[in-house]
Design a protein around this motif. Structure first.
Motif, PDB file in Angstrom:
ATOM      1  N   LEU A 128       1.288  -1.512   0.148  1.00 14.38           N
ATOM      2  CA  LEU A 128      -0.201   0.223  -0.068  1.00 14.38           C
ATOM      3  C   LEU A 128       0.771   1.401  -0.005  1.00 14.38           C
ATOM      4  N   ASN A 129       1.596   1.656   0.529  1.00 17.82           N
ATOM      5  CA  ASN A 129       2.902   2.708   1.052  1.00 17.82           C
ATOM      6  C   ASN A 129       3.669   2.557  -0.744  1.00 17.82           C
ATOM      7  N   ARG A 130       3.896   1.149  -1.318  1.00 20.89           N
ATOM      8  CA  ARG A 130       4.538   1.897  -2.523  1.00 20.89           C
ATOM      9  C   ARG A 130       3.036   2.558  -3.576  1.00 20.89           C
ATOM     10  N   LYS A 131       2.318   1.698  -3.417  1.00 22.92           N
ATOM     11  CA  LYS A 131       1.387   2.244  -4.038  1.00 22.92           C
ATOM     12  C   LYS A 131       0.123   3.562  -3.729  1.00 22.92           C
ATOM     13  N   ILE A 132       0.694   4.518  -2.668  1.00 21.13           N
ATOM     14  CA  ILE A 132       0.815   5.585  -2.746  1.00 21.13           C
ATOM     15  C   ILE A 132       1.765   6.555  -3.514  1.00 21.13           C
ATOM     16  N   GLY A 133       2.939   6.219  -3.761  1.00 24.82           N
ATOM     17  CA  GLY A 133       3.734   6.802  -4.359  1.00 24.82           C
ATOM     18  C   GLY A 133       3.016   6.535  -6.066  1.00 24.82           C
ATOM     19  N   ARG A 134       3.005   5.245  -6.425  1.00 24.28           N
ATOM     20  CA  ARG A 134       2.043   5.765  -7.711  1.00 24.28           C
ATOM     21  C   ARG A 134       1.173   6.128  -8.108  1.00 24.28           C
ATOM     22  N   LYS A 135       0.499   5.855  -6.943  1.00 20.95           N
ATOM     23  CA  LYS A 135      -0.910   7.255  -7.324  1.00 20.95           C
ATOM     24  C   LYS A 135      -0.942   8.924  -7.356  1.00 20.95           C
ATOM     25  N   ARG A 136       0.097   8.784  -6.311  1.00 25.25           N
ATOM     26  CA  ARG A 136       0.739  10.581  -6.382  1.00 25.25           C
ATOM     27  C   ARG A 136       1.076  10.552  -7.533  1.00 25.25           C
ATOM     28  N   ILE A 137       2.369  10.188  -8.287  1.00 24.18           N
ATOM     29  CA  ILE A 137       2.571  10.746  -9.563  1.00 24.18           C
ATOM     30  C   ILE A 137       1.215  10.333 -11.007  1.00 24.18           C
ATOM     31  N   TYR A 138       0.902   9.663 -10.116  1.00 24.02           N
ATOM     32  CA  TYR A 138      -0.270   9.365 -11.334  1.00 24.02           C
ATOM     33  C   TYR A 138      -1.059  10.175 -11.579  1.00 24.02           C
ATOM     34  N   LEU A 139      -1.612  11.312 -10.248  1.00 26.59           N
ATOM     35  CA  LEU A 139      -3.012  12.224 -10.071  1.00 26.59           C
ATOM     36  C   LEU A 139      -1.670  13.641 -11.099  1.00 26.59           C
ATOM     37  N   GLY A 140      -0.323  13.142 -10.067  1.00 28.18           N
ATOM     38  CA  GLY A 140       0.101  14.265 -10.430  1.00 28.18           C
ATOM     39  C   GLY A 140       0.117  14.916 -11.657  1.00 28.18           C
ATOM     40  N   ILE A 141      -0.287  13.326 -12.507  1.00 25.64           N
ATOM     41  CA  ILE A 141       0.284  13.620 -14.497  1.00 25.64           C
ATOM     42  C   ILE A 141      -1.102  13.924 -14.833  1.00 25.64           C
ATOM     43  N   ARG A 142      -2.403  13.139 -14.500  1.00 22.32           N
ATOM     44  CA  ARG A 142      -3.743  13.323 -15.242  1.00 22.32           C
ATOM     45  C   ARG A 142      -3.757  15.441 -14.764  1.00 22.32           C
ATOM     46  N   ARG A 143      -3.600  15.473 -13.520  1.00 20.60           N
ATOM     47  CA  ARG A 143      -3.663  17.138 -13.452  1.00 20.60           C
ATOM     48  C   ARG A 143      -3.513  17.757 -14.395  1.00 20.60           C
ATOM     49  N   ARG A 144      -1.872  17.932 -14.491  1.00 22.40           N
ATOM     50  CA  ARG A 144      -0.928  18.549 -15.602  1.00 22.40           C
ATOM     51  C   ARG A 144      -1.844  18.465 -17.255  1.00 22.40           C
ATOM     52  N   LEU A 145      -1.936  17.503 -17.446  1.00 27.53           N
ATOM     53  CA  LEU A 145      -2.220  16.590 -18.430  1.00 27.53           C
ATOM     54  C   LEU A 145      -3.881  17.679 -18.498  1.00 27.53           C
ATOM     55  N   GLY A 146      -5.069  17.720 -17.783  1.00 25.07           N
ATOM     56  CA  GLY A 146      -6.123  18.439 -17.811  1.00 25.07           C
ATOM     57  C   GLY A 146      -5.828  19.600 -17.884  1.00 25.07           C
ATOM     58  N   LYS A 147      -5.137  20.460 -17.679  1.00 30.27           N
ATOM     59  CA  LYS A 147      -4.337  21.222 -17.413  1.00 30.27           C
ATOM     60  C   LYS A 147      -4.164  21.633 -19.062  1.00 30.27           C
ATOM     61  N   ILE A 148      -3.821  21.041 -19.837  1.00 32.34           N
ATOM     62  CA  ILE A 148      -3.378  21.176 -20.742  1.00 32.34           C
ATOM     63  C   ILE A 148      -4.794  21.314 -21.903  1.00 32.34           C
ATOM     64  N   LYS A 149      -5.208  20.053 -21.659  1.00 26.69           N
ATOM     65  CA  LYS A 149      -6.481  19.416 -22.684  1.00 26.69           C
ATOM     66  C   LYS A 149      -7.103  21.471 -22.003  1.00 26.69           C
ATOM     67  N   ARG A 150      -7.623  22.053 -21.288  1.00 25.85           N
ATOM     68  CA  ARG A 150      -8.581  22.517 -20.963  1.00 25.85           C
ATOM     69  C   ARG A 150      -8.017  24.157 -21.382  1.00 25.85           C
ATOM     70  N   LYS A 151      -6.443  23.888 -21.759  1.00 25.11           N
ATOM     71  CA  LYS A 151      -6.405  25.055 -22.433  1.00 25.11           C
ATOM     72  C   LYS A 151      -6.220  25.356 -24.265  1.00 25.11           C
ATOM     73  N   ILE A 152      -5.602  23.574 -24.808  1.00 23.78           N
ATOM     74  CA  ILE A 152      -6.176  23.691 -25.445  1.00 23.78           C
ATOM     75  C   ILE A 152      -7.308  23.692 -26.574  1.00 23.78           C
ATOM     76  N   LEU A 153      -8.217  23.668 -25.314  1.00 22.69           N
ATOM     77  CA  LEU A 153      -9.796  23.702 -26.019  1.00 22.69           C
ATOM     78  C   LEU A 153     -10.558  24.923 -26.358  1.00 22.69           C
ATOM     79  N   ARG A 154     -10.273  26.112 -25.019  1.00 17.12           N
ATOM     80  CA  ARG A 154     -10.545  27.472 -24.428  1.00 17.12           C
ATOM     81  C   ARG A 154     -10.018  28.785 -25.824  1.00 17.12           C
ATOM     82  N   LYS A 155      -8.953  27.439 -26.817  1.00 18.89           N
ATOM     83  CA  LYS A 155      -8.422  28.304 -28.110  1.00 18.89           C
ATOM     84  C   LYS A 155      -9.592  28.395 -29.171  1.00 18.89           C
TER      85      LYS A 155
END
Length: 155
Positions: A128-155
């Motif tokens: 579980l401790n290892r999984k939390i580290g991977r989940k944190r990375i996954y959520l960070g990438i997902r958040r960044r991709l979401g920001k990029i997607k929102r910027k693209i859709l606004r244009k």
């Protein structure tokens, strides 16, 4: 008949019972220990702590702000414990032994009793401790991709 009582009112009784080598059983609140312990559903039994606490044990401790927390030991640093709930990302550092009230010996989840320590729990907590580290990375990438997607859709 069950009755809700504040932890502040219960701590002297809990400490007295644990000092007599007794056991205290209660139902915790909150979601920080999901999926291991479900707040207001599962029960835990506390025993007197034996220091130093083992890695991945689950102590009940009192924060400096007065709140009571049930989290897992994930390490030690500078003579203090590092804790984190199974359902959290943020490490809580600087937990002293004098803040620790008791340690979970067993917990009942889905009607089944589980030891809070031992080889099975150690393996589960480590995974579980290892999984939390991977989940944190996954959520960070997902958040960044979401920001990029929102910027693209606004244009």
């Amino acid at each position: 008949m069950s009755k809700m009582v504040s932890m502040d009112a219960m701590i002297p009784l809990i400490k007295e019972k644990l000092n007599e080598d007794g056991k205290v059983i209660f139902t915790p609140k909150g979601t920080s220990m999901l999926p291991t312990i479900v707040g207001e559903v599962d029960t835990v039994s506390l025993v007197k702590p034996k220091f130093p606490l083992a890695k991945y044990s689950i102590p009940l401790y009192r924060r400096d702000d007065g709140s009571f927390v049930l989290h897992r030991v994930i390490g030690r640093k500078n003579g203090c414990y590092v804790m984190r709930g199974d359902n959290q990302f943020v490490k809580e550092k600087g937990i002293r032994e004098d803040q620790i009230v008791g340690v979970v010996q067993t917990y009942v989840h889905d009607g089944e009793a589980h030891l809070a320590y031992g080889p099975d729990n150690y393996t589960y907590a480590k995974k579980l401790n290892r999984k939390i580290g991977r989940k944190r990375i996954y959520l960070g990438i997902r958040r960044r991709l979401g920001k990029i997607k929102r910027k693209i859709l606004r244009k």
